[in-house]
Design an enzyme around this catalytic site. Structure first.
Site, mmCIF file in Angstrom:
data_model
loop_
_atom_site.group_PDB
_atom_site.id
_atom_site.type_symbol
_atom_site.label_atom_id
_atom_site.label_comp_id
_atom_site.label_asym_id
_atom_site.label_seq_id
_atom_site.Cartn_x
_atom_site.Cartn_y
_atom_site.Cartn_z
ATOM 1 N N ASN A 1 99.833 93.950 -10.249
ATOM 2 C CA ASN A 1 99.335 93.401 -8.991
ATOM 3 C C ASN A 1 100.554 92.973 -8.169
ATOM 4 O O ASN A 1 101.167 91.949 -8.446
ATOM 5 C CB ASN A 1 98.428 92.204 -9.310
ATOM 6 C CG ASN A 1 97.755 91.633 -8.076
ATOM 7 O OD1 ASN A 1 98.069 92.035 -6.951
ATOM 8 N ND2 ASN A 1 96.851 90.700 -8.272
ATOM 9 N N ARG B 1 96.355 97.212 -8.724
ATOM 10 C CA ARG B 1 95.390 96.595 -7.826
ATOM 11 C C ARG B 1 95.823 96.891 -6.395
ATOM 12 O O ARG B 1 96.949 96.590 -6.000
ATOM 13 C CB ARG B 1 95.363 95.084 -8.045
ATOM 14 C CG ARG B 1 94.377 94.418 -7.134
ATOM 15 C CD ARG B 1 94.330 92.935 -7.332
ATOM 16 N NE ARG B 1 93.291 92.384 -6.478
ATOM 17 C CZ ARG B 1 93.198 91.112 -6.165
ATOM 18 N NH1 ARG B 1 94.050 90.251 -6.658
ATOM 19 N NH2 ARG B 1 92.237 90.689 -5.377
ATOM 20 N N HIS C 1 87.765 91.406 -3.109
ATOM 21 C CA HIS C 1 87.450 90.830 -4.435
ATOM 22 C C HIS C 1 86.401 91.679 -5.145
ATOM 23 O O HIS C 1 85.684 91.190 -6.022
ATOM 24 C CB HIS C 1 86.871 89.394 -4.348
ATOM 25 C CG HIS C 1 87.834 88.339 -3.916
ATOM 26 N ND1 HIS C 1 87.418 87.189 -3.274
ATOM 27 C CD2 HIS C 1 89.178 88.245 -4.044
ATOM 28 C CE1 HIS C 1 88.475 86.430 -3.020
ATOM 29 N NE2 HIS C 1 89.557 87.059 -3.473
ATOM 30 N N ASN D 1 91.388 80.594 -4.810
ATOM 31 C CA ASN D 1 92.108 80.151 -3.626
ATOM 32 C C ASN D 1 91.608 80.968 -2.422
ATOM 33 O O ASN D 1 91.311 80.430 -1.372
ATOM 34 C CB ASN D 1 93.612 80.316 -3.858
ATOM 35 C CG ASN D 1 94.400 79.522 -2.845
ATOM 36 O OD1 ASN D 1 93.967 78.467 -2.377
ATOM 37 N ND2 ASN D 1 95.545 80.053 -2.466
ATOM 38 N N ARG E 1 92.617 79.631 4.303
ATOM 39 C CA ARG E 1 92.064 80.469 5.379
ATOM 40 C C ARG E 1 90.851 79.796 6.024
ATOM 41 O O ARG E 1 90.055 79.157 5.330
ATOM 42 C CB ARG E 1 91.628 81.835 4.841
ATOM 43 C CG ARG E 1 92.757 82.666 4.304
ATOM 44 C CD ARG E 1 92.261 84.069 3.915
ATOM 45 N NE ARG E 1 93.246 84.719 3.076
ATOM 46 C CZ ARG E 1 92.968 85.334 1.922
ATOM 47 N NH1 ARG E 1 91.713 85.399 1.471
ATOM 48 N NH2 ARG E 1 93.922 85.900 1.220
ATOM 49 N N GLU F 1 89.736 90.304 -13.773
ATOM 50 C CA GLU F 1 89.993 91.478 -12.939
ATOM 51 C C GLU F 1 90.915 92.471 -13.638
ATOM 52 O O GLU F 1 90.760 93.680 -13.478
ATOM 53 C CB GLU F 1 90.585 91.030 -11.598
ATOM 54 C CG GLU F 1 89.550 90.305 -10.758
ATOM 55 C CD GLU F 1 90.135 89.592 -9.555
ATOM 56 O OE1 GLU F 1 90.061 90.143 -8.459
ATOM 57 O OE2 GLU F 1 90.650 88.480 -9.713
HETATM 58 P P1 AMP Z 1 92.199 81.511 -8.402
HETATM 59 O O1 AMP Z 1 92.592 81.997 -7.034
HETATM 60 O O2 AMP Z 1 90.957 82.155 -8.928
HETATM 61 O O3 AMP Z 1 93.331 81.511 -9.380
HETATM 62 O O4 AMP Z 1 91.809 79.957 -8.199
HETATM 63 C C1 AMP Z 1 92.757 78.984 -7.886
HETATM 64 C C2 AMP Z 1 92.043 77.734 -7.410
HETATM 65 O O5 AMP Z 1 91.099 77.302 -8.394
HETATM 66 C C3 AMP Z 1 92.960 76.530 -7.239
HETATM 67 O O6 AMP Z 1 93.563 76.497 -5.963
HETATM 68 C C4 AMP Z 1 92.005 75.362 -7.411
HETATM 69 O O7 AMP Z 1 91.421 75.019 -6.183
HETATM 70 C C5 AMP Z 1 90.932 75.894 -8.341
HETATM 71 N N1 AMP Z 1 91.082 75.351 -9.689
HETATM 72 C C6 AMP Z 1 91.818 75.830 -10.688
HETATM 73 N N2 AMP Z 1 91.715 75.040 -11.783
HETATM 74 C C7 AMP Z 1 90.890 74.034 -11.453
HETATM 75 C C8 AMP Z 1 90.371 72.883 -12.155
HETATM 76 N N3 AMP Z 1 90.685 72.621 -13.415
HETATM 77 N N4 AMP Z 1 89.539 72.077 -11.478
HETATM 78 C C9 AMP Z 1 89.216 72.335 -10.192
HETATM 79 N N5 AMP Z 1 89.656 73.391 -9.492
HETATM 80 C C10 AMP Z 1 90.480 74.233 -10.112
#
Ligand code: AMP
Length: 413
Positions: A24, A106, A195, A226, A256, A399
């Site tokens: 990626n 990806r 996604h 995120n 965003r 993914e």
């Molecule tokens: P991703 O883009 O799927 O990796 O998600 C990242 C986002 O998930 C982070 O910016 C957080 O807002 C949220 N996140 C990750 N771990 C936690 C946690 N333990 N509790 C709450 N939010 C989380």
């Protein structure tokens, strides 16, 4: 998908089934994972960051419970991949031993051209580059990653798996903006969705976990990382999704805006003296939760709220309000909702987000049981109460595994 027995990573990787290297490539990063597509586990994972930036780059490689870290200048993606491949040889697993069957890339934007995982040749790479105007923040790095990986690993097939592909099934009414038809056609402006690999994976997995036929289920999938997106999936085919021409549309995200009146762009350009790149950066990188509260991570946001920070409280309210609107809209699109799936960072880990977004939706048959919902969830789990008409679930996304499996399908393995 496969009837082959699950293996234990390296053992299987050395056997007949082999492994898939999933890449990626971001603008200054390269994430990789060596995946056993049969057993499903990550054999080794890594991240190269700060590629092409001033100062040293950083590589973190994890294999067999050990982390290896390297800090050194990394000029470009070729350098980054060479470094990663060197670490594979140094600390394992050796790429040869891992019997890499394919490299899966990806790719964010497949435009109207790619709706399937695609074996990469020069022509495909050229087409991915031709799509750069539609995804100027993502496709350039994706294309560079492909180019260097084909050079460094020339003996295995390379496959592009597109983030947009799962949404090729969107009905015209959902994919079409009410924009002047000629302009839209000339510039490829329509809703593509992103996604897709995640929405596809978790909606399929939800059906398997429930022991139901995918064809029979109407699902709403909430990918809350995120970047965040929602989709409506009927019988395994996407019929709506919240992201559009780019990943900017839809839900409030970490940085965003999601949906916003497009006239805000004209307003800022006319009255705030911003040029188009400044507005682009403002909307994509300085807005969302971060723009409202200073924090884009839910953990930090909850801490601020606990301290009485009103901006953080409003940011969470805005986030949840938008999400609830989409759930209601997709219930209307589907007519009947059998399953709601939460996935990705916040979807899997944040029980407050999951419970608060469902508050007051009992009339729709949507609810979350406090005990089932509690805490971080790392295995598929039903979190709705027995009485609820709709099954609410958490399904951790994967993914890389989805890409690895699609790679094998594309190579006919
Ligand atoms: P991703 O883009 O799927 O990796 O998600 C990242 C986002 O998930 C982070 O910016 C957080 O807002 C949220 N996140 C990750 N771990 C936690 C946690 N333990 N509790 C709450 N939010 C989380």
């Amino acid at each position: 998908m496969s009837t082959l027995p699950a293996g234990d990573g390296v053992t299987t990787a050395r056997g007949a089934h082999g492994s898939v290297l999933v890449l990626n490539s971001g603008s200054s990063s390269l994430k990789y994972q060596l995946v056993n597509p049969v057993g499903g586990e990550a054999i080794a994972t890594g991240l190269v960051e700060r590629i092409g930036e001033d100062g040293p780059g950083l590589l973190k490689h994890k294999f067999a419970g050990n982390a290896t870290v390297r800090e050194q200048p990394i000029a470009d993606h070729g350098d980054a991949l060479r470094l990663a491949l060197g670490i594979f040889e140094e600390v394992g697993p050796s790429i040869e031993d891992a019997h890499v069957r394919a490299v899966g890339h990806r790719v964010v934007h497949g435009g109207a051209i790619f709706s399937e995982p695609t074996l990469i040749d020069d022509d495909v790479l050229r087409q991915i580059r031709d799509l750069i105007p539609l995804a100027p923040l993502h496709n350039p790095a994706n294309a560079t990653g492909i180019e260097v990986a084909r050079e460094l690993l020339p003996d295995v097939p390379h496959v592009a798996v597109f983030d947009t592909a799962f949404f090729a099934t969107l009905p015209e009414a959902a994919a079409t903006y009410a924009l002047n038809k000629d302009v839209a056609e000339e510039h490829g402006i329509r809703r593509y969705g992103f996604h897709g690999t995640s929405h596809n994976y978790v909606s399929g997995k939800a059906a398997r976990v429930l022991g139901r036929r995918l064809e029979d289920l109407n699902q709403i999938v909430l990918h809350l990382g995120n970047g965040a997106s929602a989709s409506a999936v009927r019988g395994g085919a996407a019929v709506e999704t919240s992201m559009g021409l780019t990943p900017l549309e839809g839900l409030v995200m970490g940085t965003r805006t999601g949906d916003i009146d497009p006239a805000v762009v004209f307003h800022l350009m006319r009255n705030a003296g911003m040029d188009v790149d400044e507005v682009d950066t403002l909307f994509n990188k300085q807005s969302g939760l971060k723009g409202l509260s200073g924090e884009n991570d839910f953990r930090a946001l909850h801490e601020l709220i606990a301290e009485g920070d009103e901006d953080a409280e409003l940011a969470l309210d805005v986030y949840l309000h938008r999400l609830r609107k989409y759930i209601g809209a997709y219930a209307a699109v589907l007519g009947r909702v059998d399953v709601i799936v939460f996935t990705a960072g916040a979807g899997e880990n944040d029980d407050v987000v999951r419970s608060r977004v469902m508050e007051g939706l009992e009339g729709f048959g949507f609810a979350v049981d406090p005990e089932r919902n509690a805490g971080r969830i790392s295995e598929p789990r039903v979190i709705s109460p027995e009485w609820a008409r709709t099954t609410v679930m958490v399904i951790p996304t994967n993914e890389e595994l989805a890409i690895a499996r699609q790679c094998l399908e594309a190579t006919g393995a």
